[in-house]
Design a protein around this motif. Structure first.
Motif, PDB file in Angstrom:
ATOM      1  N   ALA A 239       1.588  -2.834  19.259  1.00  0.00           N
ATOM      2  CA  ALA A 239       2.190  -1.276  17.579  1.00  0.00           C
ATOM      3  C   ALA A 239       2.837  -2.700  16.943  1.00  0.00           C
ATOM      4  O   ALA A 239       2.648  -2.399  15.958  1.00  0.00           O
ATOM      5  CB  ALA A 239       2.687  -0.495  18.244  1.00  0.00           C
ATOM      6  N   ARG A 240       3.560  -3.377  17.712  1.00  0.00           N
ATOM      7  CA  ARG A 240       4.506  -3.854  16.480  1.00  0.00           C
ATOM      8  C   ARG A 240       3.715  -5.275  15.489  1.00  0.00           C
ATOM      9  O   ARG A 240       3.853  -5.603  14.521  1.00  0.00           O
ATOM     10  CB  ARG A 240       5.658  -4.481  17.482  1.00  0.00           C
ATOM     11  N   GLU A 241       2.833  -6.170  16.877  1.00  0.00           N
ATOM     12  CA  GLU A 241       1.342  -7.042  16.490  1.00  0.00           C
ATOM     13  C   GLU A 241       0.779  -6.272  15.371  1.00  0.00           C
ATOM     14  O   GLU A 241       0.853  -6.973  13.526  1.00  0.00           O
ATOM     15  CB  GLU A 241       0.905  -7.502  17.137  1.00  0.00           C
ATOM     16  N   GLU A 242       0.298  -4.965  14.987  1.00  0.00           N
ATOM     17  CA  GLU A 242       0.105  -4.328  14.099  1.00  0.00           C
ATOM     18  C   GLU A 242       0.519  -4.073  13.129  1.00  0.00           C
ATOM     19  O   GLU A 242      -0.225  -4.318  11.958  1.00  0.00           O
ATOM     20  CB  GLU A 242      -1.009  -3.166  15.312  1.00  0.00           C
ATOM     21  N   HIS A 243       1.349  -3.704  13.226  1.00  0.00           N
ATOM     22  CA  HIS A 243       2.509  -3.503  12.426  1.00  0.00           C
ATOM     23  C   HIS A 243       2.981  -4.284  11.231  1.00  0.00           C
ATOM     24  O   HIS A 243       2.498  -4.162   9.606  1.00  0.00           O
ATOM     25  CB  HIS A 243       3.684  -2.095  12.691  1.00  0.00           C
ATOM     26  N   ALA A 244       2.869  -5.206  11.725  1.00  0.00           N
ATOM     27  CA  ALA A 244       3.106  -6.577  10.997  1.00  0.00           C
ATOM     28  C   ALA A 244       2.011  -6.832  10.375  1.00  0.00           C
ATOM     29  O   ALA A 244       2.298  -7.127   9.253  1.00  0.00           O
ATOM     30  CB  ALA A 244       3.360  -7.552  11.998  1.00  0.00           C
ATOM     31  N   VAL A 245       0.484  -6.756  10.870  1.00  0.00           N
ATOM     32  CA  VAL A 245      -0.451  -7.421   9.566  1.00  0.00           C
ATOM     33  C   VAL A 245      -0.728  -6.504   8.693  1.00  0.00           C
ATOM     34  O   VAL A 245      -0.966  -6.763   7.677  1.00  0.00           O
ATOM     35  CB  VAL A 245      -1.046  -7.584  10.994  1.00  0.00           C
ATOM     36  N   ILE A 246      -0.821  -5.279   8.666  1.00  0.00           N
ATOM     37  CA  ILE A 246      -0.782  -3.963   7.918  1.00  0.00           C
ATOM     38  C   ILE A 246       0.673  -4.244   7.054  1.00  0.00           C
ATOM     39  O   ILE A 246      -0.289  -3.971   5.853  1.00  0.00           O
ATOM     40  CB  ILE A 246      -0.877  -2.857   8.433  1.00  0.00           C
ATOM     41  N   SER A 247       1.471  -4.698   7.703  1.00  0.00           N
ATOM     42  CA  SER A 247       2.222  -4.387   6.495  1.00  0.00           C
ATOM     43  C   SER A 247       2.156  -5.750   5.321  1.00  0.00           C
ATOM     44  O   SER A 247       2.310  -5.236   4.535  1.00  0.00           O
ATOM     45  CB  SER A 247       4.409  -4.576   7.226  1.00  0.00           C
ATOM     46  N   ALA A 248       1.676  -6.883   6.544  1.00  0.00           N
ATOM     47  CA  ALA A 248       1.507  -7.770   5.822  1.00  0.00           C
ATOM     48  C   ALA A 248       0.697  -8.179   4.794  1.00  0.00           C
ATOM     49  O   ALA A 248       0.485  -8.506   3.059  1.00  0.00           O
ATOM     50  CB  ALA A 248       1.339  -8.820   6.417  1.00  0.00           C
ATOM     51  N   ALA A 249      -0.718  -7.490   5.832  1.00  0.00           N
ATOM     52  CA  ALA A 249      -1.575  -7.282   4.386  1.00  0.00           C
ATOM     53  C   ALA A 249      -1.291  -6.309   2.828  1.00  0.00           C
ATOM     54  O   ALA A 249      -1.559  -6.054   2.226  1.00  0.00           O
ATOM     55  CB  ALA A 249      -3.050  -6.597   4.859  1.00  0.00           C
ATOM     56  N   ILE A 250      -0.750  -5.441   3.293  1.00  0.00           N
ATOM     57  CA  ILE A 250      -0.394  -4.424   1.623  1.00  0.00           C
ATOM     58  C   ILE A 250       0.004  -5.114   1.732  1.00  0.00           C
ATOM     59  O   ILE A 250       0.357  -5.330  -0.139  1.00  0.00           O
ATOM     60  CB  ILE A 250       0.775  -2.902   2.396  1.00  0.00           C
ATOM     61  N   ASP A 251       1.716  -5.897   1.485  1.00  0.00           N
ATOM     62  CA  ASP A 251       1.986  -7.017   0.306  1.00  0.00           C
ATOM     63  C   ASP A 251       1.814  -7.637  -0.122  1.00  0.00           C
ATOM     64  O   ASP A 251       2.176  -8.270  -1.426  1.00  0.00           O
ATOM     65  CB  ASP A 251       3.486  -7.535   1.869  1.00  0.00           C
ATOM     66  N   GLY A 252       0.442  -8.069   0.911  1.00  0.00           N
ATOM     67  CA  GLY A 252      -0.877  -8.815   0.039  1.00  0.00           C
ATOM     68  C   GLY A 252      -1.484  -8.606  -1.296  1.00  0.00           C
ATOM     69  O   GLY A 252      -2.255  -9.011  -2.177  1.00  0.00           O
ATOM     70  N   LEU A 253      -1.566  -7.362  -1.019  1.00  0.00           N
ATOM     71  CA  LEU A 253      -2.393  -6.337  -1.958  1.00  0.00           C
ATOM     72  C   LEU A 253      -1.816  -6.840  -3.787  1.00  0.00           C
ATOM     73  O   LEU A 253      -0.464  -6.927  -3.816  1.00  0.00           O
ATOM     74  CB  LEU A 253      -2.074  -5.789  -2.031  1.00  0.00           C
ATOM     75  N   ALA A 254      -2.360  -6.522  -4.223  1.00  0.00           N
ATOM     76  CA  ALA A 254      -2.420  -6.968  -6.014  1.00  0.00           C
ATOM     77  C   ALA A 254      -1.302  -5.096  -6.410  1.00  0.00           C
ATOM     78  O   ALA A 254      -1.703  -4.380  -5.552  1.00  0.00           O
ATOM     79  CB  ALA A 254      -3.267  -6.581  -7.097  1.00  0.00           C
ATOM     80  N   ALA A 255      -0.291  -5.716  -7.362  1.00  0.00           N
ATOM     81  CA  ALA A 255      -0.004  -4.758  -7.392  1.00  0.00           C
ATOM     82  C   ALA A 255       0.086  -2.835  -7.699  1.00  0.00           C
ATOM     83  O   ALA A 255       0.624  -2.007  -7.173  1.00  0.00           O
ATOM     84  CB  ALA A 255       1.341  -4.275  -8.973  1.00  0.00           C
ATOM     85  N   GLU A 256      -1.682  -3.306  -8.317  1.00  0.00           N
ATOM     86  CA  GLU A 256      -2.712  -1.884  -8.706  1.00  0.00           C
ATOM     87  C   GLU A 256      -2.638  -1.231  -7.434  1.00  0.00           C
ATOM     88  O   GLU A 256      -2.607   0.013  -7.368  1.00  0.00           O
ATOM     89  CB  GLU A 256      -3.110  -1.915  -9.816  1.00  0.00           C
ATOM     90  N   TYR A 257      -3.377  -2.327  -6.676  1.00  0.00           N
ATOM     91  CA  TYR A 257      -3.228  -1.413  -5.665  1.00  0.00           C
ATOM     92  C   TYR A 257      -2.077  -1.002  -4.097  1.00  0.00           C
ATOM     93  O   TYR A 257      -2.333   0.131  -3.840  1.00  0.00           O
ATOM     94  CB  TYR A 257      -4.382  -2.454  -3.943  1.00  0.00           C
ATOM     95  N   GLN A 258      -0.693  -1.819  -4.637  1.00  0.00           N
ATOM     96  CA  GLN A 258       0.288  -1.241  -3.751  1.00  0.00           C
ATOM     97  C   GLN A 258       0.392   0.510  -4.355  1.00  0.00           C
ATOM     98  O   GLN A 258       0.728   0.749  -3.427  1.00  0.00           O
ATOM     99  CB  GLN A 258       1.122  -2.585  -4.009  1.00  0.00           C
ATOM    100  N   ASP A 259       0.574   0.186  -5.664  1.00  0.00           N
ATOM    101  CA  ASP A 259       0.820   1.645  -6.726  1.00  0.00           C
ATOM    102  C   ASP A 259       0.133   2.736  -5.119  1.00  0.00           C
ATOM    103  O   ASP A 259       0.576   3.621  -5.383  1.00  0.00           O
ATOM    104  CB  ASP A 259       0.816   1.145  -8.013  1.00  0.00           C
TER     105      ASP A 259
END
Length: 186
Positions: free
Chosen positions: A112-132
């Motif tokens: 769960a921790r690894e998955e959360h880190a991957v998802i968090s990093a993936a969201i952080d890596g999205l362009a701003a308009e996608y993060q919004d």
């Protein structure tokens, strides 16, 4: 309307009106800031800056029914500005405070921790308009119509951005070994 009265007090520089606005929308603004920063202290700083900016710019709010959306947008912009200023990658509070090294944790917590880190990093890596759109859809459970109103873009653009963001996140999860994970549509 009650907010119109509050807005007039804010324009007149009534500090108690600012406190009322803060009490009413603090939680929403904090969630927006935290979603972007992944840092409790930084999110609190963003909240303070958001309400100060709102206090200074309240006369620019034309549609009082959009005050929450307006505050969210200010918070998101403030959070991004802080991250750029600090030149650091955001990590979630949950990751930083999990007890003990991974070998002391049950296997499902490690995954769960690894998955959360991957998802968090993936969201952080999205362009701003996608993060919004991801923030507003999944953190605040807004409809595409409400997201469109909040971001002042067409509803079709919201749907396109959500579809593209989901595809990017799904690809990142698949590449990271979480192939069974799929970002839910909405």
């Amino acid at each position: 309307m009650a907010f119109e009265f509050l807005k007039r007090r804010l324009v007149a520089r009534d500090i108690q009106a600012l406190e009322e606005l803060f009490n009413q929308f603090h939680e929403t603004v904090y969630k927006s800031a935290y979603f972007i920063t992944h840092d409790r202290m930084l999110a609190e700083d963003v909240v303070q800056n958001t309400f100060l900016k709102a206090y200074d710019k309240i006369d620019q709010l034309k549609d009082s029914s959009r005050v929450e959306s307006w505050l969210i947008q200010i918070a998101v912009n403030q959070a991004r500005d802080e991250i750029r200023r600090r030149h650091r990658q955001a990590w979630s509070q949950e990751e930083a405070h999990l007890p003990g090294p991974p070998e002391e944790l049950p296997e499902f917590q490690v995954v769960a921790r690894e998955e959360h880190a991957v998802i968090s990093a993936a969201i952080d890596g999205l362009a701003a308009e996608y993060q919004d759109v991801i923030l507003l859809k999944y953190q605040f459970e807004m409809t595409t119509k409400r997201i469109a109103e909040t971001l002042n873009i067409p509803e079709g653009t919201v749907k396109t951005r959500l579809r593209k963001a989901r595809a990017i996140l799904e690809s990142v999860l698949r590449e990271s070994g979480f192939a069974e994970q799929k970002v839910e549509g909405g």
